[in-house]
Design a protein around this motif. Structure first.
Motif, PDB file in Angstrom:
ATOM      1  N   SER A 172      16.533  23.263 -34.265  1.00  0.00           N
ATOM      2  CA  SER A 172      16.780  21.850 -33.971  1.00  0.00           C
ATOM      3  C   SER A 172      15.487  21.122 -33.623  1.00  0.00           C
ATOM      4  N   LEU A 173      14.652  21.729 -32.785  1.00  0.00           N
ATOM      5  CA  LEU A 173      13.406  21.097 -32.385  1.00  0.00           C
ATOM      6  C   LEU A 173      12.423  21.012 -33.542  1.00  0.00           C
ATOM      7  N   SER A 174      12.388  22.039 -34.390  1.00  0.00           N
ATOM      8  CA  SER A 174      11.499  22.021 -35.558  1.00  0.00           C
ATOM      9  C   SER A 174      11.868  20.886 -36.499  1.00  0.00           C
ATOM     10  N   ASP A 175      13.165  20.711 -36.724  1.00  0.00           N
ATOM     11  CA  ASP A 175      13.621  19.605 -37.580  1.00  0.00           C
ATOM     12  C   ASP A 175      13.227  18.263 -36.975  1.00  0.00           C
ATOM     13  N   GLN A 176      13.331  18.189 -35.653  1.00  0.00           N
ATOM     14  CA  GLN A 176      12.978  16.949 -34.978  1.00  0.00           C
ATOM     15  C   GLN A 176      11.479  16.658 -35.115  1.00  0.00           C
ATOM     16  N   ALA A 177      10.641  17.707 -35.014  1.00  0.00           N
ATOM     17  CA  ALA A 177       9.200  17.538 -35.172  1.00  0.00           C
ATOM     18  C   ALA A 177       8.860  17.088 -36.598  1.00  0.00           C
ATOM     19  N   THR A 178       9.524  17.696 -37.576  1.00  0.00           N
ATOM     20  CA  THR A 178       9.290  17.321 -38.975  1.00  0.00           C
ATOM     21  C   THR A 178       9.677  15.867 -39.214  1.00  0.00           C
ATOM     22  N   ALA A 179      10.798  15.466 -38.629  1.00  0.00           N
ATOM     23  CA  ALA A 179      11.246  14.082 -38.782  1.00  0.00           C
ATOM     24  C   ALA A 179      10.251  13.102 -38.172  1.00  0.00           C
ATOM     25  N   ALA A 180       9.514  13.569 -37.150  1.00  0.00           N
ATOM     26  CA  ALA A 180       8.508  12.720 -36.509  1.00  0.00           C
ATOM     27  C   ALA A 180       7.179  12.754 -37.245  1.00  0.00           C
ATOM     28  N   GLY A 181       7.123  13.539 -38.359  1.00  0.00           N
ATOM     29  CA  GLY A 181       5.905  13.607 -39.163  1.00  0.00           C
ATOM     30  C   GLY A 181       4.859  14.556 -38.623  1.00  0.00           C
ATOM     31  N   ARG A 182       5.282  15.548 -37.836  1.00  0.00           N
ATOM     32  CA  ARG A 182       4.331  16.504 -37.260  1.00  0.00           C
ATOM     33  C   ARG A 182       4.639  17.903 -37.780  1.00  0.00           C
ATOM     34  N   GLU A 183       3.637  18.588 -38.309  1.00  0.00           N
ATOM     35  CA  GLU A 183       3.801  19.947 -38.816  1.00  0.00           C
ATOM     36  C   GLU A 183       3.662  20.929 -37.645  1.00  0.00           C
ATOM     37  N   VAL A 184       4.739  21.665 -37.386  1.00  0.00           N
ATOM     38  CA  VAL A 184       4.806  22.525 -36.201  1.00  0.00           C
ATOM     39  C   VAL A 184       3.651  23.514 -36.129  1.00  0.00           C
ATOM     40  N   TRP A 185       3.314  24.163 -37.221  1.00  0.00           N
ATOM     41  CA  TRP A 185       2.364  25.274 -37.182  1.00  0.00           C
ATOM     42  C   TRP A 185       0.902  24.861 -37.302  1.00  0.00           C
ATOM     43  N   SER A 186       0.640  23.582 -37.484  1.00  0.00           N
ATOM     44  CA  SER A 186      -0.756  23.148 -37.593  1.00  0.00           C
ATOM     45  C   SER A 186      -1.093  21.952 -36.715  1.00  0.00           C
ATOM     46  N   TRP A 187      -0.077  21.286 -36.142  1.00  0.00           N
ATOM     47  CA  TRP A 187      -0.323  20.074 -35.354  1.00  0.00           C
ATOM     48  C   TRP A 187      -0.969  20.420 -34.026  1.00  0.00           C
ATOM     49  N   VAL A 188      -1.968  19.648 -33.641  1.00  0.00           N
ATOM     50  CA  VAL A 188      -2.606  19.766 -32.328  1.00  0.00           C
ATOM     51  C   VAL A 188      -2.864  18.347 -31.822  1.00  0.00           C
ATOM     52  N   GLU A 189      -2.517  18.090 -30.565  1.00  0.00           N
ATOM     53  CA  GLU A 189      -2.681  16.734 -30.035  1.00  0.00           C
ATOM     54  C   GLU A 189      -4.148  16.345 -29.936  1.00  0.00           C
ATOM     55  N   SER A 190      -4.954  17.212 -29.320  1.00  0.00           N
ATOM     56  CA  SER A 190      -6.391  16.925 -29.147  1.00  0.00           C
ATOM     57  C   SER A 190      -7.179  18.190 -29.474  1.00  0.00           C
ATOM     58  N   PRO A 191      -7.456  18.440 -30.773  1.00  0.00           N
ATOM     59  CA  PRO A 191      -8.104  19.697 -31.180  1.00  0.00           C
ATOM     60  C   PRO A 191      -9.457  19.880 -30.503  1.00  0.00           C
ATOM     61  N   VAL A 192      -9.736  21.114 -30.109  1.00  0.00           N
ATOM     62  CA  VAL A 192     -11.044  21.447 -29.547  1.00  0.00           C
ATOM     63  C   VAL A 192     -11.657  22.574 -30.371  1.00  0.00           C
ATOM     64  N   THR A 193     -12.973  22.688 -30.330  1.00  0.00           N
ATOM     65  CA  THR A 193     -13.675  23.720 -31.094  1.00  0.00           C
ATOM     66  C   THR A 193     -14.703  24.408 -30.211  1.00  0.00           C
TER      67      THR A 193
END
Length: 490
Positions: A179-200
């Motif tokens: 359910s949450l994965s579908d909700q993330a996809t609907a919001a345009g965010r890819e679960v396995w690659s999305w990061v809010e503030s990427p760091v390196t």
């Protein structure tokens, strides 16, 4: 004459015939214990800086590491049938045990309150859907009372509830993830690659370590007092092989816990990705409605119940019973845990939960290190158990206090405070090292320990040589009172 303060019936060694928790039962207890608000919070915090695969890797590493430490300390309960506050009489003294024990007891009570609040919000959601009822505080009081009653009925009642709740929790968790994965996809965010503030670079490595040690700090509390639970785990008699004797514990600590912990971290991360809030109750209320939402929220309620009884109320109640003595039974300790968990106002604690985890984890890690050094390095698993229940025995030390334990605890806790992100590792190593040196070369020279002077398996091992430790609880200590000069004795 008065009854010995150290011989409360609830604190006596558990005999082989009374150990009722099976391998499956212990694993199911872990399934329920892991599903708590703070677990989801770690996942939500992780995906602010790292992608989900890296968060998962850090969680697996941290969970396996803390599972190893939990397994080491579990042997105290499995081998000798001793609870945490009773064994703490060895490294801290029969009086000194109360200070670090109460620290853990209050912490466990606070976690009881936090988890009860989390569960009460889910319960309130269910009642609102079904009956239009909306009062989370009433739900909090009802939910707290039900959990405390379940715990007061004993360890078998707790295991039976875990057996019932665990399969339901796992099934609903899978549903929740979808359910949450579908909700993330609907919001345009890819679960396995999305990061809010990427760091390196170094920042990414630091963020990775924070996830590892957050997972370790999360269970540092239970790794200290796991003997309180492990003393009820079934284990074979006359089994000298450590791994075979601790098989049930190892399966729970190194398989069931890491797998469930990782999956719940994923749910917290996906929840944050979906609605920018790691609390799945909030996320699900935006994604589902009606009966489906009620079912999903039921999992939260069952999980908090299962977590609190085993991981928080049992340890806290045992500790409070140890402090109170024979006139303060286990059920009174249960009520005390509930009161403390309520008056700290747990609904105010969630915003600082990660910082609290790291800080408390470091403090308790020093205790875990001290227990490890005392049990494995100094006594080599041999314990003069009968003396743990004697007011004037070898564990009286100096006025009931083992200074080596307190000095090591203070140094380890302070060191962990200055490196909070790595608090568990630093606290454990320094606590263990300082205690070993002070006890071996100073304190135990002043106060010889029978099991170290004469390291006899037959005298000082427990279940691995087929022994049930029997303590005569109806013995008494003599209280000498000065007789006034003007009293006629005849």
């Amino acid at each position: 004459m008065k009854k010995s303060h150290l011989k409360s019936p609830d604190l006596l060694p558990i005999h082989h015939k009374d150990r009722t928790i099976t391998k499956l039962g212990y694993s199911f207890m872990w399934v329920g214990m892991v599903v708590v608000l703070a677990t989801f919070a770690i996942g939500g915090a992780g995906v602010k800086s790292l992608s989900l695969p890296w968060v998962i890797l850090a969680t697996v590493i941290g969970s396996l590491a803390i599972g190893f430490f939990i397994s080491l300390i579990s042997d105290i309960g499995i081998e000798h049938g001793l609870s945490f506050p009773v064994y703490m009489r060895a490294p801290f003294g029969i009086i000194g045990t109360h200070i670090p024990s109460i620290t853990r007891g209050i912490t466990a009570s606070m976690w009881f309150g936090v988890n009860t609040y989390f569960g009460s919000t889910a319960m309130n959601g269910i009642l609102n859907i079904l009956f239009g009822f909306d009062n989370w505080f009433v739900c909090f009081l009802i939910f707290a009372a039900v959990q405390l009653i379940n715990t007061a009925l004993g360890i078998k009642s707790i295991e039976r509830f875990a057996d019932l709740a665990a399969p339901i929790i796992l099934i609903i968790s899978l549903w929740m993830y979808v359910s949450l994965s579908d909700q993330a996809t609907a919001a345009g965010r890819e679960v396995w690659s999305w990061v809010e503030s990427p760091v390196t670079g170094g920042a990414a490595f630091s963020a990775f370590l924070v996830v590892i040690f957050s997972n370790m700090g999360f269970w540092a509390t239970l790794s200290a007092d796991i003997p309180t639970i492990s003393r009820f785990i079934k284990a074979p008699k006359n089994e000298k092989n450590w791994f075979k004797r601790n098989r049930a514990s190892l399966i729970g600590n190194l398989v069931a816990m890491p797998l469930t912990q990782t999956f719940m971290i994923v749910i917290g991360a996906v929840s944050y990705i979906a609605v920018l809030n790691a609390d799945p109750v909030v996320a699900l209320q935006k994604a589902a409605s009606g009966f489906i939402l009620a079912i999903l929220l039921l999992m939260i309620v069952l999980a908090q119940w299962s977590t609190n009884t085993a991981a928080n109320v049992v340890p806290a109640a045992t500790i409070f019973s140890n402090v109170g003595g024979p006139k303060f039974p286990f059920w009174a300790g249960v009520i005390t845990a509930g009161i403390v968990g309520t008056i700290v106002q747990p609904w105010q604690l969630f915003d600082v939960i990660i910082q609290v985890l790291l800080f408390v984890g470091g403090i308790l890690a020093a205790i875990v290190g001290i227990l490890f050094a005392d049990y494995y390095l100094l006594r080599k698993r041999r314990v003069n158990v009968t003396e743990l229940y004697e007011n004037h025995g070898q564990f009286k030390y100096m006025g009931g206090v083992n200074l080596a334990g307190f000095i090591a605890w203070i140094i380890g806790a302070v060191a962990s405070y200055f490196v909070p992100n790595y608090g568990f590792l630093v606290g454990f190593i320094i606590g263990a090292g300082v205690y070993y040196v002070l006890a071996k070369y100073w304190w135990f020279q002043k106060y010889p320990q029978a099991e170290i002077v004469d390291p006899s398996d037959e005298k000082y091992l427990g279940i691995s040589v087929g022994r049930d430790w029997v303590i005569e609880e109806n013995t008494y200590e003599t209280v000498m009172e000065e007789i006034p000069n003007n009293v006629d004795l005849y």
